[in-house]
Design a protein around this motif. Structure first.
Motif, PDB file in Angstrom:
ATOM      1  N   HIS A  46       1.052  -1.198   0.151  1.00 41.22           N
ATOM      2  CA  HIS A  46       0.086   0.145   0.152  1.00 41.22           C
ATOM      3  C   HIS A  46       0.386   1.550   0.138  1.00 41.22           C
ATOM      4  N   ASP A  47       1.924   1.181   0.678  1.00 35.76           N
ATOM      5  CA  ASP A  47       2.946   2.691   0.930  1.00 35.76           C
ATOM      6  C   ASP A  47       3.040   2.446  -0.587  1.00 35.76           C
ATOM      7  N   TYR A  48       3.672   1.490  -1.194  1.00 35.22           N
ATOM      8  CA  TYR A  48       4.644   1.437  -2.905  1.00 35.22           C
ATOM      9  C   TYR A  48       3.175   1.551  -4.266  1.00 35.22           C
ATOM     10  N   ALA A  49       1.871   1.953  -3.547  1.00 41.39           N
ATOM     11  CA  ALA A  49       0.426   2.177  -4.239  1.00 41.39           C
ATOM     12  C   ALA A  49       0.384   3.594  -4.326  1.00 41.39           C
ATOM     13  N   VAL A  50       0.520   4.269  -2.772  1.00 36.62           N
ATOM     14  CA  VAL A  50       0.659   5.146  -2.790  1.00 36.62           C
ATOM     15  C   VAL A  50       1.574   6.581  -3.483  1.00 36.62           C
ATOM     16  N   VAL A  51       2.675   5.983  -3.212  1.00 38.82           N
ATOM     17  CA  VAL A  51       4.051   6.169  -3.985  1.00 38.82           C
ATOM     18  C   VAL A  51       3.492   6.544  -5.482  1.00 38.82           C
ATOM     19  N   THR A  52       3.032   5.223  -6.158  1.00 40.59           N
ATOM     20  CA  THR A  52       3.083   5.693  -7.486  1.00 40.59           C
ATOM     21  C   THR A  52       2.002   6.431  -7.831  1.00 40.59           C
ATOM     22  N   LEU A  53       0.931   6.564  -6.656  1.00 37.93           N
ATOM     23  CA  LEU A  53       0.150   7.327  -7.970  1.00 37.93           C
ATOM     24  C   LEU A  53       0.314   8.591  -7.388  1.00 37.93           C
ATOM     25  N   LEU A  54       1.198   9.148  -6.601  1.00 37.22           N
ATOM     26  CA  LEU A  54       1.534  10.272  -6.654  1.00 37.22           C
ATOM     27  C   LEU A  54       2.323  10.723  -7.266  1.00 37.22           C
ATOM     28  N   THR A  55       3.458  10.014  -7.578  1.00 39.23           N
ATOM     29  CA  THR A  55       3.737  10.306  -9.014  1.00 39.23           C
ATOM     30  C   THR A  55       3.286  10.167 -10.223  1.00 39.23           C
ATOM     31  N   VAL A  56       2.508   9.059 -10.268  1.00 34.78           N
ATOM     32  CA  VAL A  56       1.613   9.457 -12.411  1.00 34.78           C
ATOM     33  C   VAL A  56       0.662  10.488 -11.899  1.00 34.78           C
ATOM     34  N   ALA A  57       0.365  11.002 -10.861  1.00 37.21           N
ATOM     35  CA  ALA A  57      -0.454  12.273 -10.918  1.00 37.21           C
ATOM     36  C   ALA A  57       0.580  13.454 -11.221  1.00 37.21           C
ATOM     37  N   SER A  58       2.290  13.509 -10.692  1.00 38.11           N
ATOM     38  CA  SER A  58       2.786  14.470 -10.465  1.00 38.11           C
ATOM     39  C   SER A  58       3.405  14.613 -12.155  1.00 38.11           C
ATOM     40  N   VAL A  59       3.617  13.392 -12.999  1.00 33.58           N
ATOM     41  CA  VAL A  59       4.073  12.992 -13.468  1.00 33.58           C
ATOM     42  C   VAL A  59       3.022  13.942 -15.431  1.00 33.58           C
ATOM     43  N   GLY A  60       1.689  13.224 -14.704  1.00 31.33           N
ATOM     44  CA  GLY A  60       0.949  13.817 -14.975  1.00 31.33           C
ATOM     45  C   GLY A  60       0.876  15.446 -15.591  1.00 31.33           C
ATOM     46  N   LEU A  61       1.205  15.768 -14.293  1.00 28.88           N
ATOM     47  CA  LEU A  61      -0.065  17.214 -14.447  1.00 28.88           C
ATOM     48  C   LEU A  61       1.613  18.265 -14.910  1.00 28.88           C
ATOM     49  N   LEU A  62       2.523  17.488 -14.701  1.00 27.02           N
ATOM     50  CA  LEU A  62       4.511  18.212 -15.712  1.00 27.02           C
ATOM     51  C   LEU A  62       3.905  18.564 -16.619  1.00 27.02           C
ATOM     52  N   ARG A  63       3.416  17.758 -17.284  1.00 25.16           N
ATOM     53  CA  ARG A  63       3.804  17.748 -19.080  1.00 25.16           C
ATOM     54  C   ARG A  63       2.603  18.950 -19.536  1.00 25.16           C
ATOM     55  N   VAL A  64       1.486  19.303 -18.793  1.00 24.61           N
ATOM     56  CA  VAL A  64       0.226  20.028 -19.120  1.00 24.61           C
ATOM     57  C   VAL A  64       0.488  21.605 -18.656  1.00 24.61           C
ATOM     58  N   VAL A  65       0.700  21.315 -16.691  1.00 28.91           N
ATOM     59  CA  VAL A  65       1.145  23.227 -16.173  1.00 28.91           C
ATOM     60  C   VAL A  65       2.318  23.378 -15.667  1.00 28.91           C
ATOM     61  N   GLY A  66       3.055  22.481 -15.856  1.00 27.23           N
ATOM     62  CA  GLY A  66       5.194  22.796 -14.561  1.00 27.23           C
ATOM     63  C   GLY A  66       4.239  22.453 -13.555  1.00 27.23           C
ATOM     64  N   PHE A  67       5.651  22.549 -12.976  1.00 28.33           N
ATOM     65  CA  PHE A  67       6.209  21.811 -11.977  1.00 28.33           C
ATOM     66  C   PHE A  67       5.893  22.871 -11.412  1.00 28.33           C
ATOM     67  N   VAL A  68       6.699  24.467 -11.024  1.00 27.45           N
ATOM     68  CA  VAL A  68       5.690  24.537  -9.682  1.00 27.45           C
ATOM     69  C   VAL A  68       4.171  24.678 -10.010  1.00 27.45           C
ATOM     70  N   LEU A  69       2.867  24.909 -10.666  1.00 23.67           N
ATOM     71  CA  LEU A  69       2.137  24.977 -10.081  1.00 23.67           C
ATOM     72  C   LEU A  69       1.197  23.272 -10.494  1.00 23.67           C
ATOM     73  N   GLU A  70       2.275  22.501 -10.687  1.00 19.98           N
ATOM     74  CA  GLU A  70       1.334  20.660 -10.013  1.00 19.98           C
ATOM     75  C   GLU A  70       1.800  20.818  -9.006  1.00 19.98           C
TER      76      GLU A  70
END
Length: 137
Positions: free
Chosen positions: A71-95
């Motif tokens: 479950h710890d790995y699942a949460v880290v994976t979800l956070l990573t996927v969300a971060s990378v997905g938003l990074l592509r569109v809105v950038g590091f700071v806004l993400e």
């Protein structure tokens, strides 16, 4: 090689990854962000009860047979996927602001985990619905 035969190359600015360029996002970027957001939201809702149990009493969760490490790995994976997905569109700071601000507000106003989930969700929805009126001065 003459001027007409030069290969066309695309340039990507480092600043667009740091600060983002949401005004230059295409509809395919929007669709990509929606798919990533929907997948992360669906998996978060599925894992919500177990994550609250792990957050409240990690030892009890292990005793009843939950694979806490998974479950710890699942949460880290979800956070990573969300971060990378938003990074592509809105950038590091806004993400980082988009991911952290609703939960920070929810933590300060909620009395329990259910209130925190709904307060964070409402805050994220309200900030997502806010529109700028181009005719206003």
């Amino acid at each position: 090689m003459d001027a007409r035969a030069r290969p066309v190359t695309a340039q990507v600015s480092l600043w667009s990854y740091i600060l983002g360029d949401p005004l230059l996002s295409t509809w395919s970027d929007v669709a990509y962000a929606l798919v990533v957001s929907a997948a992360v939201a669906a998996l978060s809702i599925i894992l919500y009860r177990k994550e609250v149990l792990i957050g409240v009493d990690r030892d009890y969760a292990m005793l009843i047979g939950l694979n806490v490490k998974l479950h710890d790995y699942a949460v880290v994976t979800l956070l990573t996927v969300a971060s990378v997905g938003l990074l592509r569109v809105v950038g590091f700071v806004l993400e980082h602001v988009v991911l952290l601000l609703p939960s920070a507000i929810a933590i300060s106003t909620a009395r329990n985990s259910r209130d925190m989930l709904w307060a964070g969700w409402k805050q994220a929805r309200c900030s997502g619905r806010r529109r700028v009126n181009p005719n206003s001065t």
